[in-house]
Write a protein that holds these residues in place. Structure first.
Motif, PDB file in Angstrom:
ATOM      1  N   GLU A 277       0.794  -1.244   0.000  1.00 27.61           N
ATOM      2  CA  GLU A 277       0.000   0.000   0.000  1.00 27.61           C
ATOM      3  C   GLU A 277       0.826   1.295   0.000  1.00 27.61           C
ATOM      4  O   GLU A 277       0.276   2.379   0.095  1.00 27.61           O
TER       5      GLU A 277
ATOM      6  N   PHE B  55      -0.268   3.683  -2.833  1.00 28.03           N
ATOM      7  CA  PHE B  55      -1.595   4.236  -2.524  1.00 28.03           C
ATOM      8  C   PHE B  55      -1.478   5.339  -1.454  1.00 28.03           C
ATOM      9  O   PHE B  55      -2.086   6.409  -1.569  1.00 28.03           O
ATOM     10  N   LEU B  56      -0.679   5.092  -0.441  1.00 29.47           N
ATOM     11  CA  LEU B  56      -0.546   6.055   0.661  1.00 29.47           C
ATOM     12  C   LEU B  56       0.170   7.337   0.249  1.00 29.47           C
ATOM     13  O   LEU B  56      -0.205   8.429   0.671  1.00 29.47           O
ATOM     14  N   PHE B  57       1.220   7.189  -0.556  1.00 31.14           N
ATOM     15  CA  PHE B  57       2.117   8.322  -0.779  1.00 31.14           C
ATOM     16  C   PHE B  57       1.838   9.127  -2.042  1.00 31.14           C
ATOM     17  O   PHE B  57       2.485  10.138  -2.282  1.00 31.14           O
ATOM     18  N   CYS B  58       0.896   8.709  -2.871  1.00 25.70           N
ATOM     19  CA  CYS B  58       0.645   9.473  -4.102  1.00 25.70           C
ATOM     20  C   CYS B  58       0.026  10.832  -3.769  1.00 25.70           C
ATOM     21  O   CYS B  58      -1.034  10.895  -3.156  1.00 25.70           O
TER      22      CYS B  58
ATOM     23  N   GLY C 214      -3.540  11.122  -4.983  1.00 24.33           N
ATOM     24  CA  GLY C 214      -4.528  10.123  -4.592  1.00 24.33           C
ATOM     25  C   GLY C 214      -5.054   9.384  -5.813  1.00 24.33           C
ATOM     26  O   GLY C 214      -6.227   9.032  -5.874  1.00 24.33           O
TER      27      GLY C 214
ATOM     28  N   THR D  57      -5.296   3.364  -6.602  1.00 16.75           N
ATOM     29  CA  THR D  57      -6.222   2.711  -5.672  1.00 16.75           C
ATOM     30  C   THR D  57      -5.483   1.628  -4.887  1.00 16.75           C
ATOM     31  O   THR D  57      -4.350   1.272  -5.214  1.00 16.75           O
ATOM     32  N   LYS D  58      -6.160   1.109  -3.866  1.00 16.15           N
ATOM     33  CA  LYS D  58      -5.593   0.001  -3.095  1.00 16.15           C
ATOM     34  C   LYS D  58      -5.402  -1.227  -3.972  1.00 16.15           C
ATOM     35  O   LYS D  58      -4.596  -2.094  -3.676  1.00 16.15           O
ATOM     36  N   GLU D  59      -6.179  -1.295  -5.040  1.00 11.37           N
ATOM     37  CA  GLU D  59      -6.063  -2.431  -5.975  1.00 11.37           C
ATOM     38  C   GLU D  59      -5.004  -2.143  -7.042  1.00 11.37           C
ATOM     39  O   GLU D  59      -4.921  -2.821  -8.066  1.00 11.37           O
TER      40      GLU D  59
END
Ligand SMILES: Cc1ncc(C[n+]2csc(CCOP(=O)(O)OP(=O)(O)O)c2C)c(N)n1
Ligand code: SF4
Ligand code: SF4
Ligand code: SF4
Ligand SMILES: [Mg+2]
Lengths: 288, 80
Positions: free
Chosen positions: B38, B41-44, B47, B50-52
């Motif tokens: 993840e 996903f966390l650092f973009c 945003g 996605t988690k996928e």
């Protein structure tokens, strides 16, 4: 920790590629959820997320001026309270200039009055939105457009103003420092802050590619280096109880952090040594 | 309600501004290598992962943070 997928800060904002401020806002909003009203001080985050008539915010958001975000949040909190809405998070996002300098009196007042607000200072260590002028939170030795290095100057000649400790001196229930590069630590702190009955203050260290002078891909790396060298320390103070929340296994030399950024590159060994000695002293006191 | 000052009534309307056009290098993600940590996903900052692990190229500015922070080098930056 389960991190919600839902985003409350929409894409399309005008932040520089690799902007750390938007990472901080995204992560904080994930913890606070939709039952939140956000207040911004003037600064990068406000400007890049709200180019009229657009907004990136998916929660109610208000901006009034540069110097009064804590006063505005105080009013929002009281208005919600008078309507019996006690379960809404009121969060402020203000820059270091908006916090350490121009908004300090309104912040101090809000802390003193005991409003149930969460104040997040996203600290990129200068006035970035107007072109990298020094603020009270600019660290020793950093070159900015108003503390330029040159023949007569090595850059900023004052140490970084210790705002979290000034907040702690108000006796508020929650004060913490954080970094966007340690997201779980930061997000836990946001959650805790939201559970407090009174004011909570979080000082979030946030690397800025444009103002610090490093490649945009290195934003997280830069924040990590700050913590791993001891130049930035992660702690929290809950009801007066101080606790370091993260200790690097082996502290790296501060030069690894300084030499990676244009704003420090000019520093002579003598100045870098002064910074290392200062970091050593603080870390010795905290057993880091 | 009487609005005082400027009011924007459409939450998240900045999606009208497709920042993908800023990009020089494009992150390409190899799902076979991914270990679902993840980080991307966390650092973009946008945003837009996605988690996928779906990347929305309409908004990706090509900053390269995701590639830099991927512990297994499942993301490569390519021109385009
Ligand atoms: C009273 C007032 N003085 C000056 C300005 C101009 N101004 C707008 S944003 C800004 C800098 C904000 O710096 P900071 O709070 O650190 O946020 P950053 O832009 O770095 O995110 C300044 C000086 C203003 N808007 N209002
Ligand atoms: S100047 Fe820094 S804080 Fe401001 S938008 Fe650019 S990267 Fe973000
Ligand atoms: S390159 Fe940057 S903007 Fe694009 S997906 Fe990766 S982190 Fe997000
Ligand atoms: S950072 Fe790499 S390993 Fe982690 S989720 Fe993203 S692609 Fe997968
Ligand atoms: Mg700033």
């Amino acid at each position: 920790m389960e991190i919600p997928e839902q985003e409350f800060l929409a894409a399309g904002h005008r932040g520089c590629a690799g902007c750390g401020a938007t990472i901080g806002a995204r992560l904080a909003l994930k913890m606070l959820g939709e039952n939140t009203v956000a207040v911004s001080a003037t600064g990068c985050l406000e400007v890049i997320t709200t180019p009229y008539p657009e907004t990136s915010w998916k929660v109610p958001w208000i901006h009034v001026a540069f110097e009064n975000s804590a006063a505005v949040a105080s009013g929002v909190e009281r208005a919600l309270k008078s309507q019996g809405k006690d379960d809404v998070n009121v969060v402020v996002f203000a820059g270091d200039g908006g916090t350490a300098d121009i908004g300090l009196q309104s912040l101090s007042g809000a802390m003193e009055r005991g409003h149930r607000i969460i104040y997040i200072c996203y600290d990129n260590e200068a006035y970035m939105n107007t072109g990298v002028q020094r603020s009270g939170a600019t660290p020793y030795g950093a070159s900015t457009t108003t503390s330029p290095h040159g023949k007569e100057s090595f850059g900023e000649d004052k140490p970084k103003k210790n705002i979290p400790m000034i907040m702690a001196a108000h006796g508020v229930p929650y004060v913490a420092t954080a970094s966007i590069s340690y997201p779980e630590d930061f997000m836990k702190k946001v959650k805790k802050a939201a559970e407090m009955e009174g004011p909570a203050y979080i000082h979030l260290h946030q690397p800025c590619t444009t103002g610090w002078g490093y490649d945009p891909s290195k934003t997280i790396e830069m924040g990590r280096l700050a913590v791993d060298t001891g130049a930035w320390i992660l702690y929290e103070i809950v009801d007066g109880e101080f606790k370091v929340t993260y200790r690097p296994l082996q502290r790296k030399p501060v030069n690894e952090y300084l030499n990676a950024q244009k704003r420090f590159k000019h520093l002579a060994d003598e100045e870098k040594e002064k910074i290392q000695n200062y970091v050593n002293q603080v870390c010795a006191e905290l057993k880091i | 309600m009487t609005a005082v000052g400027a009011t924007v009534k459409e939450p998240g309307s900045s999606v009208k501004n497709k920042t993908g056009s800023w990009r020089t290098f494009k992150p390409v993600l190899d799902k076979d290598k991914c270990i679902d940590c993840e980080n991307c996903f966390l650092f973009c900052p946008e945003g837009c992962i996605t988690k996928e692990n779906e990347i929305d190229y309409d908004y990706c500015k090509g900053c390269g943070i995701c590639a830099e922070e991927c512990p297994v080098k499942a993301i490569k930056m390519e021109r385009g």
